[in-house]
Design an enzyme around this catalytic site. Sequence first.
Site, PDB file in Angstrom:
ATOM      1  N   SER A 146       0.863  -1.214   0.017  1.00 33.60           N
ATOM      2  CA  SER A 146       0.014  -0.129  -0.010  1.00 33.60           C
ATOM      3  C   SER A 146       0.810   1.350   0.006  1.00 33.60           C
ATOM      4  O   SER A 146       2.143   1.104   0.360  1.00 33.60           O
ATOM      5  CB  SER A 146      -0.717  -0.006   1.267  1.00 33.60           C
ATOM      6  OG  SER A 146      -1.161   1.146   1.335  1.00 33.60           O
ATOM      7  N   TYR A 159      -3.125  -1.147  10.196  1.00 38.15           N
ATOM      8  CA  TYR A 159      -2.883  -1.332   8.559  1.00 38.15           C
ATOM      9  C   TYR A 159      -1.790  -0.994   8.192  1.00 38.15           C
ATOM     10  O   TYR A 159      -1.110  -1.619   7.422  1.00 38.15           O
ATOM     11  CB  TYR A 159      -4.225  -0.668   8.037  1.00 38.15           C
ATOM     12  CG  TYR A 159      -4.267  -0.831   6.584  1.00 38.15           C
ATOM     13  CD1 TYR A 159      -3.379   0.100   5.615  1.00 38.15           C
ATOM     14  CD2 TYR A 159      -5.271  -1.590   5.941  1.00 38.15           C
ATOM     15  CE1 TYR A 159      -3.720  -0.148   4.137  1.00 38.15           C
ATOM     16  CE2 TYR A 159      -5.215  -1.892   4.393  1.00 38.15           C
ATOM     17  CZ  TYR A 159      -4.387  -1.101   3.724  1.00 38.15           C
ATOM     18  OH  TYR A 159      -4.559  -1.405   2.371  1.00 38.15           O
TER      19      TYR A 159
HETATM   20  C1  GCO Z   1      -6.819   4.491   4.217  1.00 38.06           C
HETATM   21  C2  GCO Z   1      -7.122   3.661   3.100  1.00 38.06           C
HETATM   22  C3  GCO Z   1      -5.851   3.538   2.571  1.00 38.06           C
HETATM   23  C4  GCO Z   1      -5.776   2.859   1.193  1.00 38.06           C
HETATM   24  C5  GCO Z   1      -4.873   2.319   0.590  1.00 38.06           C
HETATM   25  C6  GCO Z   1      -3.827   3.501   0.406  1.00 38.06           C
HETATM   26  O1  GCO Z   1      -7.818   4.473   5.287  1.00 38.06           O
HETATM   27  O2  GCO Z   1      -5.979   5.480   4.228  1.00 38.06           O
HETATM   28  O3  GCO Z   1      -7.739   2.505   3.449  1.00 38.06           O
HETATM   29  O4  GCO Z   1      -5.086   2.421   3.462  1.00 38.06           O
HETATM   30  O5  GCO Z   1      -6.576   1.565   1.426  1.00 38.06           O
HETATM   31  O6  GCO Z   1      -4.049   1.387   1.249  1.00 38.06           O
HETATM   32  O7  GCO Z   1      -2.590   3.197  -0.298  1.00 38.06           O
END
Ligand code: GCO
Length: 255
Positions: A146, A159
């Site tokens: 990401s 994440y």
């Molecule tokens: C967030 C998004 C991001 C995108 C993506 C960005 O809440 O910032 O979910 O994480 O999904 O991964 O590259």
Amino acid sequence: MSHNPFDLSGKTALVTGSSRGLGFVMARGLARAGARVLLNGVDAKRLQAAQASLKGEGLAADVLGFDVTDEAKVVAAFGKLDSEGTAVDILVNNAGIQVRKPLLEFTSDEWRRVIDTNLTSAFVIGREAARRMVARGHGKIINIGSLASELARPTVAPYTAAKGGIKMLTRSMAVEWAAKGLQVNGIGPGYMLTDMNQALMDNADFNTWLMTRVPAKRWGKPDELVGAAVFLASSASDYINGQMIYIDGGMLASM
Ligand code: GCO
């Protein structure tokens, strides 16, 4: 013998989390390039619908449903493939979830659920696939990272930590398995128009901010990941290892 370096004919590709979203679009792209794709997820109805959609295009698609966070189920799935004589030539570790809240409010269980789904699963499934690829002397692993593999923003700490881990796991896999004939690389999507980002797409303030940060001044379309996925899955990338390709409209290049 095809002289098209992007031809995936005769290859089998397992794409985790491919009943919908980016995973489905990448699986469809690999199938359109000639691969037989194994669709993965936990929702049988969604998987059947995804398979029907690809078969409706005359593409080779089968279902391999398992929970990517359940190691026993992962091991059993690869055992089933072994018994059927199916070799996974291409693995796309795509499965992932998102939970957004201030870091101070995250519970340990929420943290573990994101890390297990987005990072640990790539290790477990990557290990099971690589054991077989190493024995055969070739294989392609594509880990889906990401923008968050490189940059952080508030409310998505688990994440981001997981996606940063994906980048370094990709490099670790590459340095350990390159001499054995495997190529392991990553794709880092930017802000793409997907269900997971619907809350962001519906947020006017977020959209205003995003348009100031993305040089392309637009959200990415899921199909815009397919070229990189086919490239990294094909013989065109046989001397590329440990790299991340960011598909982000230029966002990472911009201050
Ligand atoms: C967030 C998004 C991001 C995108 C993506 C960005 O809440 O910032 O979910 O994480 O999904 O991964 O590259």
